[in-house]
Design a protein around this motif. Structure first.
Motif, PDB file in Angstrom:
ATOM      1  N   LYS A  46       0.842  -1.197   0.000  1.00 55.14           N
ATOM      2  CA  LYS A  46       0.000   0.000   0.000  1.00 55.14           C
ATOM      3  C   LYS A  46       0.877   1.247   0.000  1.00 55.14           C
ATOM      4  CE  LYS A  46      -3.683  -2.519   0.258  1.00 55.14           C
ATOM      5  NZ  LYS A  46      -4.540  -2.704  -0.942  1.00 55.14           N
ATOM      6  N   LEU A  47       0.470   2.246  -0.786  1.00 50.36           N
ATOM      7  CA  LEU A  47       1.323   3.416  -0.979  1.00 50.36           C
ATOM      8  C   LEU A  47       0.466   4.642  -1.284  1.00 50.36           C
ATOM      9  CD1 LEU A  47       4.463   3.736  -1.058  1.00 50.36           C
ATOM     10  CD2 LEU A  47       4.271   3.681  -3.546  1.00 50.36           C
ATOM     11  N   ALA A  48       0.813   5.755  -0.678  1.00 51.25           N
ATOM     12  CA  ALA A  48       0.133   7.009  -0.988  1.00 51.25           C
ATOM     13  C   ALA A  48       0.618   7.547  -2.330  1.00 51.25           C
ATOM     14  CB  ALA A  48       0.400   8.036   0.112  1.00 51.25           C
ATOM     15  N   ASP A  49      -0.211   8.346  -2.973  1.00 46.45           N
ATOM     16  CA  ASP A  49       0.203   9.012  -4.205  1.00 46.45           C
ATOM     17  C   ASP A  49       1.098  10.202  -3.901  1.00 46.45           C
ATOM     18  OD1 ASP A  49      -1.340   7.351  -5.995  1.00 46.45           O
ATOM     19  OD2 ASP A  49      -3.114   8.380  -5.234  1.00 46.45           O
ATOM     20  N   SER A  50       0.887  10.803  -2.728  1.00 44.99           N
ATOM     21  CA  SER A  50       1.748  11.901  -2.306  1.00 44.99           C
ATOM     22  C   SER A  50       1.633  12.086  -0.796  1.00 44.99           C
ATOM     23  CB  SER A  50       1.383  13.209  -3.027  1.00 44.99           C
ATOM     24  OG  SER A  50       0.073  13.610  -2.670  1.00 44.99           O
ATOM     25  N   ILE A  51       2.644  12.746  -0.228  1.00 42.46           N
ATOM     26  CA  ILE A  51       2.666  13.076   1.192  1.00 42.46           C
ATOM     27  C   ILE A  51       2.533  14.585   1.324  1.00 42.46           C
ATOM     28  CG2 ILE A  51       3.916  12.831   3.360  1.00 42.46           C
ATOM     29  CD1 ILE A  51       3.337  10.140   1.969  1.00 42.46           C
ATOM     30  N   ILE A  52       1.601  15.033   2.147  1.00 45.04           N
ATOM     31  CA  ILE A  52       1.363  16.460   2.333  1.00 45.04           C
ATOM     32  C   ILE A  52       1.789  16.853   3.749  1.00 45.04           C
ATOM     33  CG2 ILE A  52      -0.294  18.326   2.150  1.00 45.04           C
ATOM     34  CD1 ILE A  52      -0.011  16.761  -0.430  1.00 45.04           C
ATOM     35  N   LEU A  53       2.562  17.940   3.860  1.00 40.77           N
ATOM     36  CA  LEU A  53       3.143  18.364   5.131  1.00 40.77           C
ATOM     37  C   LEU A  53       2.690  19.780   5.503  1.00 40.77           C
ATOM     38  CD1 LEU A  53       6.766  17.101   4.428  1.00 40.77           C
ATOM     39  CD2 LEU A  53       5.243  16.156   6.158  1.00 40.77           C
ATOM     40  N   PRO A  54       1.477  19.948   6.005  1.00 43.20           N
ATOM     41  CA  PRO A  54       1.038  21.285   6.427  1.00 43.20           C
ATOM     42  C   PRO A  54       1.784  21.718   7.691  1.00 43.20           C
ATOM     43  CG  PRO A  54      -0.567  19.645   7.093  1.00 43.20           C
ATOM     44  CD  PRO A  54       0.452  18.928   6.244  1.00 43.20           C
ATOM     45  N   GLN A  55       1.866  23.034   7.894  1.00 46.02           N
ATOM     46  CA  GLN A  55       2.550  23.564   9.067  1.00 46.02           C
ATOM     47  C   GLN A  55       1.652  24.456   9.912  1.00 46.02           C
ATOM     48  OE1 GLN A  55       6.233  25.372   7.785  1.00 46.02           O
ATOM     49  NE2 GLN A  55       7.211  23.395   7.437  1.00 46.02           N
ATOM     50  N   SER A  56       0.363  24.491   9.598  1.00 45.47           N
ATOM     51  CA  SER A  56      -0.575  25.292  10.362  1.00 45.47           C
ATOM     52  C   SER A  56      -1.972  24.717  10.173  1.00 45.47           C
ATOM     53  CB  SER A  56      -0.550  26.753   9.910  1.00 45.47           C
ATOM     54  OG  SER A  56      -1.060  26.864   8.592  1.00 45.47           O
ATOM     55  N   GLU A  57      -2.894  25.124  11.048  1.00 46.04           N
ATOM     56  CA  GLU A  57      -4.279  24.692  10.898  1.00 46.04           C
ATOM     57  C   GLU A  57      -4.872  25.220   9.600  1.00 46.04           C
ATOM     58  OE1 GLU A  57      -6.939  25.299  14.115  1.00 46.04           O
ATOM     59  OE2 GLU A  57      -5.718  24.184  15.555  1.00 46.04           O
ATOM     60  N   GLU A  58      -4.492  26.435   9.221  1.00 45.13           N
ATOM     61  CA  GLU A  58      -5.004  27.011   7.977  1.00 45.13           C
ATOM     62  C   GLU A  58      -4.604  26.150   6.778  1.00 45.13           C
ATOM     63  OE1 GLU A  58      -4.995  29.837  11.144  1.00 45.13           O
ATOM     64  OE2 GLU A  58      -3.314  28.681  10.332  1.00 45.13           O
ATOM     65  N   GLU A  59      -3.385  25.633   6.809  1.00 46.43           N
ATOM     66  CA  GLU A  59      -2.942  24.768   5.711  1.00 46.43           C
ATOM     67  C   GLU A  59      -3.644  23.412   5.754  1.00 46.43           C
ATOM     68  OE1 GLU A  59       1.503  26.628   4.887  1.00 46.43           O
ATOM     69  OE2 GLU A  59       1.337  24.634   5.807  1.00 46.43           O
ATOM     70  N   VAL A  60      -3.957  22.927   6.941  1.00 46.88           N
ATOM     71  CA  VAL A  60      -4.739  21.688   7.043  1.00 46.88           C
ATOM     72  C   VAL A  60      -6.096  21.881   6.370  1.00 46.88           C
ATOM     73  CG1 VAL A  60      -5.937  20.118   8.628  1.00 46.88           C
ATOM     74  CG2 VAL A  60      -3.604  20.847   9.134  1.00 46.88           C
ATOM     75  N   GLU A  91      -6.202   3.112  -0.159  1.00 45.15           N
ATOM     76  CA  GLU A  91      -6.695   3.415  -1.509  1.00 45.15           C
ATOM     77  C   GLU A  91      -5.896   4.531  -2.165  1.00 45.15           C
ATOM     78  OE1 GLU A  91      -8.920   1.609  -2.913  1.00 45.15           O
ATOM     79  OE2 GLU A  91      -9.581   0.454  -1.159  1.00 45.15           O
ATOM     80  N   GLY A  92      -4.592   4.584  -1.924  1.00 40.26           N
ATOM     81  CA  GLY A  92      -3.789   5.649  -2.504  1.00 40.26           C
ATOM     82  C   GLY A  92      -4.137   6.982  -1.874  1.00 40.26           C
ATOM     83  N   GLY A  93      -4.267   8.005  -2.702  1.00 39.31           N
ATOM     84  CA  GLY A  93      -4.591   9.324  -2.185  1.00 39.31           C
ATOM     85  C   GLY A  93      -3.401   9.965  -1.485  1.00 39.31           C
ATOM     86  N   ILE A  94      -3.683  10.764  -0.447  1.00 38.33           N
ATOM     87  CA  ILE A  94      -2.599  11.460   0.242  1.00 38.33           C
ATOM     88  C   ILE A  94      -2.461  10.965   1.682  1.00 38.33           C
ATOM     89  CG2 ILE A  94      -2.953  13.536  -1.156  1.00 38.33           C
ATOM     90  CD1 ILE A  94      -4.197  14.831   1.395  1.00 38.33           C
ATOM     91  N   VAL A  95      -1.239  11.031   2.172  1.00 38.86           N
ATOM     92  CA  VAL A  95      -0.992  10.923   3.606  1.00 38.86           C
ATOM     93  C   VAL A  95      -0.822  12.344   4.123  1.00 38.86           C
ATOM     94  CG1 VAL A  95       0.731  10.324   5.349  1.00 38.86           C
ATOM     95  CG2 VAL A  95      -0.030   8.600   3.712  1.00 38.86           C
ATOM     96  N   LEU A  96      -1.665  12.718   5.072  1.00 34.98           N
ATOM     97  CA  LEU A  96      -1.617  14.042   5.683  1.00 34.98           C
ATOM     98  C   LEU A  96      -0.736  13.931   6.928  1.00 34.98           C
ATOM     99  CD1 LEU A  96      -2.671  16.969   5.704  1.00 34.98           C
ATOM    100  CD2 LEU A  96      -4.628  16.146   7.045  1.00 34.98           C
ATOM    101  N   ASP A  97       0.531  14.284   6.770  1.00 33.63           N
ATOM    102  CA  ASP A  97       1.518  14.174   7.851  1.00 33.63           C
ATOM    103  C   ASP A  97       1.445  15.442   8.708  1.00 33.63           C
ATOM    104  OD1 ASP A  97       3.875  14.281   9.401  1.00 33.63           O
ATOM    105  OD2 ASP A  97       4.921  12.983   7.986  1.00 33.63           O
ATOM    106  N   LEU A  98       0.984  15.291   9.948  1.00 34.93           N
ATOM    107  CA  LEU A  98       0.766  16.437  10.826  1.00 34.93           C
ATOM    108  C   LEU A  98       1.910  16.661  11.817  1.00 34.93           C
ATOM    109  CD1 LEU A  98      -3.050  16.004  11.585  1.00 34.93           C
ATOM    110  CD2 LEU A  98      -1.961  17.490   9.899  1.00 34.93           C
TER     111      LEU A  98
END
Length: 296
Positions: A46-60, A91-98
């Motif tokens: 299983k693998l994400a299509d991309s990893i997203i790294l927000p740095q604030s609640e606004e970016e979340v 199901e792929g998609g993104i990993v939301l790394d907080l």
């Protein structure tokens, strides 16, 4: 994931916050699921299509808006120290790394308000500098995040006194919904039960208010028994003895102690081991009690 979706995330956060390289996707799409031979077979590819790294609640919020608009699956991740596979995208998609939401927001009298990515080890260290300490924490606390623990954990070191997470060990949570316009909710009281140990599936936790205990100096010790049932009787009596403050009472039948590699030099062959953390100055009481149950 389609190129236009990748561009949407990059436009919303900046290209440096969107990881597309295979190494990052492989590393951050995994947790310690491989502890289970069953999950190892089911999740290894299983693998994400991309990893997203927000740095604030606004970016979340921005990430959730984009994901909703393009119907992209979102898997929420802390430090990935859980072993249920909850941080693995099915199901792929993104990993939301907080993990970048790592600010201690406020200290109160016997509580702390923190962003979800604060590491428990850091919170414990800074709390002790203020004569406080965590009530409960997992064995992975040096790496685990507060949000990851609340969403993926249950009990831990300290539970012998304070119970599990839903026993008043979370006071408040800031939660965002997965909708076209994500809603910010402040959750407290009994409503918290819908968000604790639910892996972020009921809402994305970005901030938490955690109760703290007065700082105590602790002593770690190991007690050995030839008879495992005697070790359990000892643990039961110790657990109910309010004259001895405890942070850990953990019995282990042989051969489980043989797998504690850092303790290899002190582990006794073919004997049950009870791992203890009790208040400094109570070791003589613990020793005396253990001897009544045949401690060796």
């Amino acid at each position: 994931m389609a190129i236009e979706v990748e561009k949407a995330f990059m436009g919303g956060l900046g290209a440096e916050r969107v990881l597309l390289d295979p190494g990052s996707r492989e590393k951050l799409s995994k947790d310690f699921y491989w502890y289970s031979p069953v999950l190892e077979k089911k999740l290894h590819d299983k693998l994400a299509d991309s990893i997203i790294l927000p740095q604030s609640e606004e970016e979340v919020v921005k990430v959730l808006e984009i994901a909703y608009a393009h119907q992209v699956p979102v898997t929420v991740r802390g430090a990935g120290t859980g072993n249920y596979g909850q941080a693995v995208p099915l199901e792929g998609g993104i990993v939301l790394d907080l993990s970048k939401l790592d600010r201690i927001v406020e200290w109160g009298e016997r509580w702390a308000r923190v962003q979800c990515g604060v590491r428990l080890g850091i919170l414990e260290r800074e709390a002790r500098e203020r004569d406080m300490e965590l009530r409960i924490y997992p064995s992975t606390y040096m790496k685990a995040t507060v949000g990851g623990y609340v969403c993926g954990g249950s009990g831990g070191i300290g539970s012998i006194t304070w119970g599990d997470l839903w026993d008043g060990n979370v006071l408040e949570a800031t939660v965002y919904t997965m909708e076209e316009q994500p809603r910010k909710m402040t959750i407290c009281g009994q409503e918290l039960h819908a968000y604790i140990h639910n892996y972020g599936t009921t809402g994305i936790l970005t901030e938490l208010m955690i109760p703290l205990a007065p700082k105590t100096e602790w002593t770690q010790s190991i007690v050995f028994f030839e008879d495992f049932m005697k070790s359990m009787e000892f643990c039961s009596t110790l657990s109910h003895d309010d004259s001895i403050r405890k942070r850990l009472v953990s019995p282990h039948e042989w051969p489980i102690p043989s797998f504690f590699r850092p303790l290899k030099k002190v582990i006794r062959q073919e004997q049950a081991a009870v791992l203890l953390e009790t208040e400094e100055g109570t070791l003589s009481q613990v020793t005396e009690l253990a001897r009544t149950y045949g401690e060796r």
